[in-house]
Design a protein around this motif. Sequence first.
Motif, PDB file in Angstrom:
ATOM      1  N   ASP A 136      62.540  33.132  26.473  1.00  0.00           N
ATOM      2  CA  ASP A 136      63.972  32.928  26.689  1.00  0.00           C
ATOM      3  C   ASP A 136      64.342  31.457  26.513  1.00  0.00           C
ATOM      4  N   CYS A 137      63.468  30.554  26.954  1.00  0.00           N
ATOM      5  CA  CYS A 137      63.714  29.127  26.733  1.00  0.00           C
ATOM      6  C   CYS A 137      63.770  28.812  25.244  1.00  0.00           C
ATOM      7  N   PHE A 138      62.867  29.408  24.486  1.00  0.00           N
ATOM      8  CA  PHE A 138      62.865  29.225  23.035  1.00  0.00           C
ATOM      9  C   PHE A 138      64.203  29.669  22.442  1.00  0.00           C
ATOM     10  N   GLN A 139      64.699  30.810  22.880  1.00  0.00           N
ATOM     11  CA  GLN A 139      65.974  31.320  22.379  1.00  0.00           C
ATOM     12  C   GLN A 139      67.141  30.433  22.794  1.00  0.00           C
ATOM     13  N   THR A 140      67.015  29.773  23.948  1.00  0.00           N
ATOM     14  CA  THR A 140      68.096  28.935  24.449  1.00  0.00           C
ATOM     15  C   THR A 140      68.232  27.651  23.641  1.00  0.00           C
ATOM     16  N   LEU A 141      67.153  27.238  22.974  1.00  0.00           N
ATOM     17  CA  LEU A 141      67.188  26.023  22.165  1.00  0.00           C
ATOM     18  C   LEU A 141      67.861  26.247  20.816  1.00  0.00           C
ATOM     19  N   ASP A 194      70.264  34.828  29.735  1.00  0.00           N
ATOM     20  CA  ASP A 194      71.645  35.170  29.389  1.00  0.00           C
ATOM     21  C   ASP A 194      71.898  34.869  27.910  1.00  0.00           C
ATOM     22  N   PRO A 195      72.218  35.872  27.105  1.00  0.00           N
ATOM     23  CA  PRO A 195      72.430  35.647  25.666  1.00  0.00           C
ATOM     24  C   PRO A 195      73.527  34.630  25.355  1.00  0.00           C
ATOM     25  N   THR A 196      74.488  34.452  26.273  1.00  0.00           N
ATOM     26  CA  THR A 196      75.561  33.481  26.021  1.00  0.00           C
ATOM     27  C   THR A 196      75.045  32.042  26.038  1.00  0.00           C
ATOM     28  N   ASN A 197      73.835  31.834  26.569  1.00  0.00           N
ATOM     29  CA  ASN A 197      73.251  30.494  26.576  1.00  0.00           C
ATOM     30  C   ASN A 197      72.243  30.272  25.448  1.00  0.00           C
ATOM     31  N   HIS A 198      72.023  31.276  24.627  1.00  0.00           N
ATOM     32  CA  HIS A 198      71.031  31.149  23.561  1.00  0.00           C
ATOM     33  C   HIS A 198      71.565  30.312  22.400  1.00  0.00           C
ATOM     34  N   HIS A 199      70.645  29.563  21.776  1.00  0.00           N
ATOM     35  CA  HIS A 199      70.967  28.702  20.625  1.00  0.00           C
ATOM     36  C   HIS A 199      72.057  27.685  20.965  1.00  0.00           C
ATOM     37  N   LYS A 200      72.042  27.202  22.198  1.00  0.00           N
ATOM     38  CA  LYS A 200      73.121  26.340  22.688  1.00  0.00           C
ATOM     39  C   LYS A 200      72.677  24.912  22.969  1.00  0.00           C
TER      40      LYS A 200
END
Length: 251
Positions: free
Chosen positions: A151-156, A119-125
Amino acid sequence: MEPVTFSESGGIRYLHFGSELIQGAMRIRDPDEIYLEYNQQMMAWLLFLETRPKMQIAQLGLGTGALTKFTYRYCPSVTSTVIELNPAVIVSARTMFNTPDDGRRLKTIQVDAKVFVADPTNHHKFDAIQIDLYDAICDGPSASSLRFYRDCFQTLKSPGVMTVNLFSRHKSFDINLNNICEAFDNRVLLFPESHDCNVVAMAFKGPLLEVEWQDVSKRAKLLEQQTGLPTRSWVKGLSQVNARQESQLRI
């Protein structure tokens, strides 16, 4: 969904998914302790990230709530978001394993972890992600694709740290490790294998990390005094089992 069952022996309460395989454990007289060695190691992001107000941690897979309870007690400035698909696990964590109810510092979301990180809303969060996703068979993580780890990388956030529980003596180990390395540009450290064949991988996002092991040891000693985690032994293990990291941590 797998059935959730329990057992007790020698003052330890265990979580099972309908089989004898252990999915988590709690010392009944000390419910906030992280009892299992690999679970302890999944807190290793504390060696490299200072806790601070508004810090966000994502935990994929609740189990007995060991990581949740520990973070809630020892990291009071941190907000934890727990992702768990099985509603019975959420109920059992609260009723059988003393996990706190949701509140200002803790949020539990019943959703598939793969959907959450995509989910893009959880990225970089999130500053750190802890991943312990196993089903009743326990022969490897239930999420292991390259897409999942990307996706985990993007979430960090950057900097950010991911810790993952892997099972060393199964074909899934190489699959997961290769995908983690590709998603995180080979910025991955491994802990020595624990007695129960678990291996925790730790992956880094952000600027190059270059630090003397003696400085990491100072941080580890402080954490051990504050939390009781065996963090000083982690430093020795990480420096010895990871190639080209023996003299200095550069990753």
